[in-house]
Design an enzyme around this catalytic site. Structure first.
Site, PDB file in Angstrom:
ATOM      1  N   GLU A 156      -3.222  -8.122   0.983  1.00  0.00           N
ATOM      2  CA  GLU A 156      -3.441  -6.968   1.853  1.00  0.00           C
ATOM      3  C   GLU A 156      -2.818  -5.765   1.156  1.00  0.00           C
ATOM      4  OE1 GLU A 156      -2.333  -5.472   6.406  1.00  0.00           O
ATOM      5  OE2 GLU A 156      -1.306  -7.202   5.508  1.00  0.00           O
ATOM      6  N   GLU A 238      -1.069   3.180  12.355  1.00  0.00           N
ATOM      7  CA  GLU A 238      -0.222   2.234  13.063  1.00  0.00           C
ATOM      8  C   GLU A 238       0.813   3.039  13.857  1.00  0.00           C
ATOM      9  OE1 GLU A 238      -0.060  -1.820  10.563  1.00  0.00           O
ATOM     10  OE2 GLU A 238       1.050  -0.170   9.652  1.00  0.00           O
TER      11      GLU A 238
END
Length: 467
Positions: A156, A238
């Site tokens: 990721e 986020e």
């Protein structure tokens, strides 16, 4: 350290097929704006070229986004998460596949060792509010297989354009590099897959770069592999605290210097059939598909049981045959196959073939073997990948692997196993889902460990037992 990734992907798996139960469509000139308040709601824009998802995975408070043809804005949010833990959400726009929710014409999944991979270009421009705690980040996923559903287990790659407050990426800071016209702190951690984060040392609200720029750096550090597949390119936020006012103004993705204009899927593969079924393998074959620009390959999909269960990819051959091995004896499997082209379009799936493997060749006690290798390492630690294999003739109920950590070293994280420690002695046992191994079946697990700078030792894992 934040453990948000493990939490987010677990929730996202539940959300792959969640319906958008709180969506209002508002006509705005030539485009339509969708107001999405469902926790895992999503919508597609630009003729399905991109997917926009609310993905309020880590919070119980409501979050709403309003979409445009090129992005979205967060219009309702009251996140108030501890800044030393996981964020509340990841609202994002993406190209590719996220838990089987795929855009059209992305060319993904695409192996990173191909010439086309270096042509993938993406850009984003963002709006930030004057308050709140958040990061603005790309989330770019890689898997060892051309996965279109479920959790990626390769790498990721996160690219933080901006962040506020005391939040930090998974793992620890390893280096500082100059890439894509900026300076970036490089962080590395592991959440069951490698997490490589590039945190810009001076914030920006826009960027335009080839995906290979950051992935090449991750490969050079031993944290990613050329053979892995890029599955999605996502851009979003986020939020830990607040969130209203976060917005993607414009997101773009292109492959091969174009915009992914080929939207014609290949034809359905010809009749799928099975042959040479043994206690642990089966041969599959099918008729070739056709496509206006050529078929790039096929995905073989498998589900366990006579009915029910989800199909997952078990192979991606370039031709029209495939041998699936390592199967459990006396077990029913169902298979389908689909074709894909270079633009990432996939055909409808073929007919379903059901096979039941033969009874195993032995009834004696199962035999356990274990292999272990260092997946990646750095000055202060390393990640080990371990495989336990049943080389006997009967099925086991569980397994355990004892080993000793070198002096001064400590396990900090593990996945697909349950670890118990006593001093430097460690015993890894199966998780609830990977203990039963039929003949020739394997279970993969791993762990991350810290060690002192200059220490190059790793533990020896050479013995395992079955229960």
């Amino acid at each position: 350290m934040r453990h948000r990734r493990a939490f987010r992907t677990a929730m996202a798996g539940l959300a792959a097929f969640a319906s958008v139960i709180a969506m209002v469509v508002v006509t705005t000139g030539t485009a339509q704006a969708a107001v999405i308040c469902d926790q895992f709601g999503s919508t597609k824009v630009q003729n399905n070229k991109y997917v926009i998802m609310n993905n309020n995975w880590g919070d119980t408070t409501q979050q709403c986004i309003t979409t445009t043809d090129t992005g979205f804005s967060v219009t309702t949010a009251s996140h108030n998460k501890p800044t030393n833990g996981a964020p509340g959400a990841y609202p994002a726009i993406y190209a590719g596949c996220h838990y089987a929710n795929c855009s059209t014409g992305s060319g993904l999944p695409l192996q990173a060792n191909t010439s086309q991979f270096s042509t993938i270009q993406t850009s984003v421009s963002m709006t930030y509010p004057s308050s709140g705690t958040f990061d603005a980040a790309y989330d770019i996923w890689f898997d060892p297989t051309p996965r279109t559903d479920g959790q990626n287990t390769g790498a990721e790659v996160m690219i933080w354009l901006n962040h506020t407050g005391p939040i930090q990426p998974v793992g620890s800071r390893q280096a500082t590099v100059s890439l894509a016209g900026g300076s970036w702190d490089v962080w590395f951690g592991n959440s069951g897959w490698n997490v490589i984060s590039y945190v810009r040392t001076s914030p920006t609200n826009s960027i335009n770069f080839p995906v290979s720029t950051f992935y090449n750096d991750a490969v050079s550090r031993g944290w990613a592999q050329r053979a892995w597949y890029l599955t999605s390119v996502q851009a979003g936020f986020e939020p830990w605290i607040g969130g209203v006012g976060l917005g993607v103004n414009n997101f773009s993705y292109s492959i091969g210097g174009g915009t992914g204009g080929d939207t014609t899927p290949p034809s359905t593969p010809g009749t799928l059939s099975a042959s040479n079924v043994t206690s642990s393998s089966v041969n599959l074959s099918w008729g070739a598909s056709s496509d206006n620009v050529g078929v790039a390959g096929y995905d073989v999909l498998r589900a366990t049981g006579a009915s029910g269960g989800s199909f997952t990819s078990v192979g991606s051959p370039s031709g029209t045959s495939f041998s699936d091995s390592g199967l459990a004896a006396n077990t029913t499997y169902r298979y389908q196959v689909r074709a894909r082209d270079a633009a990432g379009n996939t055909s409808p799936v073929s007919n379903t073939v059901s096979v039941t493997t033969a009874t195993g060749g032995g009834t004696g006690s199962p035999t356990c073997s274990v292999t272990a290798s260092v997946q990646t390492q750095w000055a202060g630690g390393y990640v080990m990948q371990v495989t336990v294999t049943n080389t006997g003739g009967s099925t086991t109920a569980g397994w355990s692997v004892p080993f000793t950590m070198p002096s001064g070293q400590q396990v900090t994280n593990s996945w697909n196993s349950s670890l118990s420690t006593s001093g430097q002695s460690v015993t890894a046992r199966n998780a609830s889902f990977n203990g039963a191994l039929g003949p020739n079946q394997s279970a993969s697990w791993g762990f991350q460990a810290n060690r002192g700078t200059g220490d190059t030792q790793v533990p020896t894992l050479s013995a395992c037992t079955f229960s």
